[in-house]
Design a protein around this motif. Structure first.
Motif, short mmCIF file in Angstrom:
data_model
loop_
_atom_site.label_atom_id
_atom_site.label_comp_id
_atom_site.label_asym_id
_atom_site.label_seq_id
_atom_site.Cartn_x
_atom_site.Cartn_y
_atom_site.Cartn_z
N UNK A 61 32.12 -25.98 -52.39
CA UNK A 61 30.95 -25.10 -52.56
C UNK A 61 29.81 -25.55 -51.65
N UNK A 62 29.58 -26.86 -51.59
CA UNK A 62 28.48 -27.36 -50.77
C UNK A 62 28.73 -27.12 -49.29
N UNK A 63 29.95 -27.35 -48.85
CA UNK A 63 30.27 -27.12 -47.44
C UNK A 63 30.07 -25.67 -47.08
N UNK A 64 30.62 -24.78 -47.87
CA UNK A 64 30.61 -23.38 -47.45
C UNK A 64 29.23 -22.75 -47.58
N UNK A 65 28.41 -23.20 -48.54
CA UNK A 65 27.09 -22.57 -48.71
C UNK A 65 26.01 -23.22 -47.86
N UNK B 140 17.26 -24.04 -50.00
CA UNK B 140 16.19 -24.81 -49.33
C UNK B 140 16.39 -24.80 -47.82
N UNK B 141 17.59 -24.47 -47.37
CA UNK B 141 17.84 -24.35 -45.93
C UNK B 141 17.67 -22.91 -45.44
N UNK B 142 17.26 -22.04 -46.35
CA UNK B 142 17.02 -20.64 -45.97
C UNK B 142 18.29 -19.88 -45.62
N UNK B 143 19.42 -20.27 -46.21
CA UNK B 143 20.70 -19.64 -45.86
C UNK B 143 21.06 -18.51 -46.83
N UNK B 144 21.93 -17.63 -46.36
CA UNK B 144 22.38 -16.49 -47.15
C UNK B 144 23.45 -16.97 -48.14
N UNK B 145 23.13 -16.93 -49.43
CA UNK B 145 24.09 -17.43 -50.42
C UNK B 145 25.32 -16.55 -50.57
N UNK B 146 25.16 -15.28 -50.28
CA UNK B 146 26.27 -14.37 -50.52
C UNK B 146 27.23 -14.24 -49.35
N UNK B 147 26.71 -14.48 -48.16
CA UNK B 147 27.56 -14.32 -46.97
C UNK B 147 27.43 -15.52 -46.05
N UNK C 164 18.33 -13.42 -57.27
CA UNK C 164 18.06 -13.24 -55.84
C UNK C 164 19.35 -13.05 -55.03
N UNK C 165 20.49 -13.34 -55.64
CA UNK C 165 21.76 -13.20 -54.90
C UNK C 165 22.89 -12.92 -55.90
N UNK C 166 23.98 -12.36 -55.37
CA UNK C 166 25.17 -12.18 -56.20
C UNK C 166 25.70 -13.55 -56.65
N UNK C 167 25.60 -14.53 -55.75
CA UNK C 167 26.11 -15.87 -56.09
C UNK C 167 25.49 -16.35 -57.41
#
Ligand code: F6R
Length: 365
Positions: free
Chosen positions: A242-246, A347-354, A6-9
């Protein structure tokens, strides 16, 4: 394009085994040294090196912190590691016997490039570890060790971090051979052991379905602490980054022994502590750190190798990875942390790649 992900990440995280293998095998010249013409600093010069300095930013800096353990352990040369944007302004002490390694996935982080240049001006020899052929950093440095992780599109680094550690490990083995701390046979065996981490990385990533069931109930909590000791402390730092930025939540990393010197005051039932339990000489000390955490009521997620059940009674959840040499544990233990950060964002509906506010390449200081 995304190979079913679902994402590049997520896709790139799943390419970690290849990233490590391709990097390590390209730096092997049969049984011998890293490809010398890339390194462009000959064995005679390396034999003179009395101090290694490693600089980088973000995830690359964390790889450098792992590299410190590898170089000091295998080559017995003292290593300093710093964030590139800080090192430059420290008025560092450098000379021709200092080797500076600048690490940058993109090879374009301005701070790493300018810091490396300053080191050259002050007489040090320099090596770049970068994923991008022909990048600025590769052109500025005296020598280059390329990571061969393939393109990384996701802003948050995953596979390149493992490739950077692989390149640093290969360098550490080579330097150890030159310094006489490793016999050629031992160096050869260590190179093979490193390449053999690739299939282990693959099987570790494949455990994500099992990990998911174990941590599902913690994904909506929003106060995380990552702890580790020794060469697992930089892994804790990387997990927190990783957790902070994503997922944009507060996540901090501490060397486990430091908790009781202050941060433990923050722990209560709402806090989650993710602890990296290595199979090394600090194992029992780590267990007593975990008891301290437990006594404060914090949720405890432990990352531990298969077969190590010593923390099972203390932990709310255990994420298992295959056992490996303590020196290589960062290559496996970072994987569940990368996966966890991805889920937290999802789960927060955030964009993993950007992730918001971030760019893949940072060219301002
Ligand atoms: C975190 C991340 C950043 C980079 C940092 C350095 O996931 O990707 O922290 O590691 O901006 O970038 P490079 O390695 O290209 O110099």
């Amino acid at each position: 394009v995304l190979d079913g992900f679902a994402s590049y990440y997520e896709m790139e995280l799943h390419q970690s085994a290849e990233a490590l293998y391709d990097t390590v095998s390209a730096l092997m010249d049969g049984n011998r040294a890293p490809v010398i013409d890339q390194l462009r600093i000959d064995a005679y010069e390396l034999a003179r090196v009395r101090k290694v300095v490693i600089i980088g930013c973000g995830t690359s800096y964390h790889a450098g912190l792992v590299g410190r353990y590898l170089v000091e352990h295998l080559a017995r040369v003292p290593v300093e590691v710093d964030v590139a944007s800080e090192y430059r302004y420290r008025d560092p002490i450098l000379d021709a016997d200092t080797l500076v390694i600048g690490i940058s996935q993109s090879g374009e982080s301005l701070e790493t490039i300018t810091a490396l240049r300053d080191c050259q001006v002050n007489g040090a020899r320099t090596i770049a570890i970068t994923n991008v052929i022909g990048s600025q950093l590769s052109r500025v440095a005296d020598g280059v060790l390329y990571t061969r992780a393939g393109p990384e599109i996701s802003v948050a680094s995953t596979k390149t971090h493992l490739a950077q550690i692989g390149a640093l490990a290969m360098f550490a083995i080579y330097l150890g051979e030159i310094k006489g701390t490793l016999y050629p046979d031992e160096a050869k065996r260590r190179r093979q052991e490193l390449a053999e981490m690739a299939p282990l990385i693959r099987t570790t990533v494949e455990r994500e379905g099992i990990w998911r069931g174990v941590v599902e109930q913690y994904l909506l909590l929003d106060r995380f602490f990552f702890i580790g000791r020794n060469l697992l402390y930089p892994v804790a730092m990387e997990g927190a980054l990783k957790m902070k930025e994503l997922s944009y939540i507060a996540a901090e990393a501490y060397p486990a022994g430091e908790l009781k010197h202050g941060p433990i005051a923050m722990l209560d039932e709402q806090a989650v502590v993710v602890a990296l339990l290595g199979d090394d000489r600090l194992h029992d000390k780590m267990l007593s750190n975990l008891e301290e955490v437990r006594a404060r009521g914090a949720k405890l997620i432990v990352v531990a190798p298969d077969g190590d059940q010593s923390a099972d009674d203390l932990a709310d959840a255990v994420l298992r990875v295959p056992p490996c040499l303590a020196l290589h544990a960062p290559l496996l233990m970072v994987l569940p942390l990368q996966v966890l950060a991805g889920w937290m964002a999802k789960v927060r509906g955030l964009d993993l790649d950007k992730p918001r506010n971030l760019a893949k390449t940072v060219t301002v200081e």
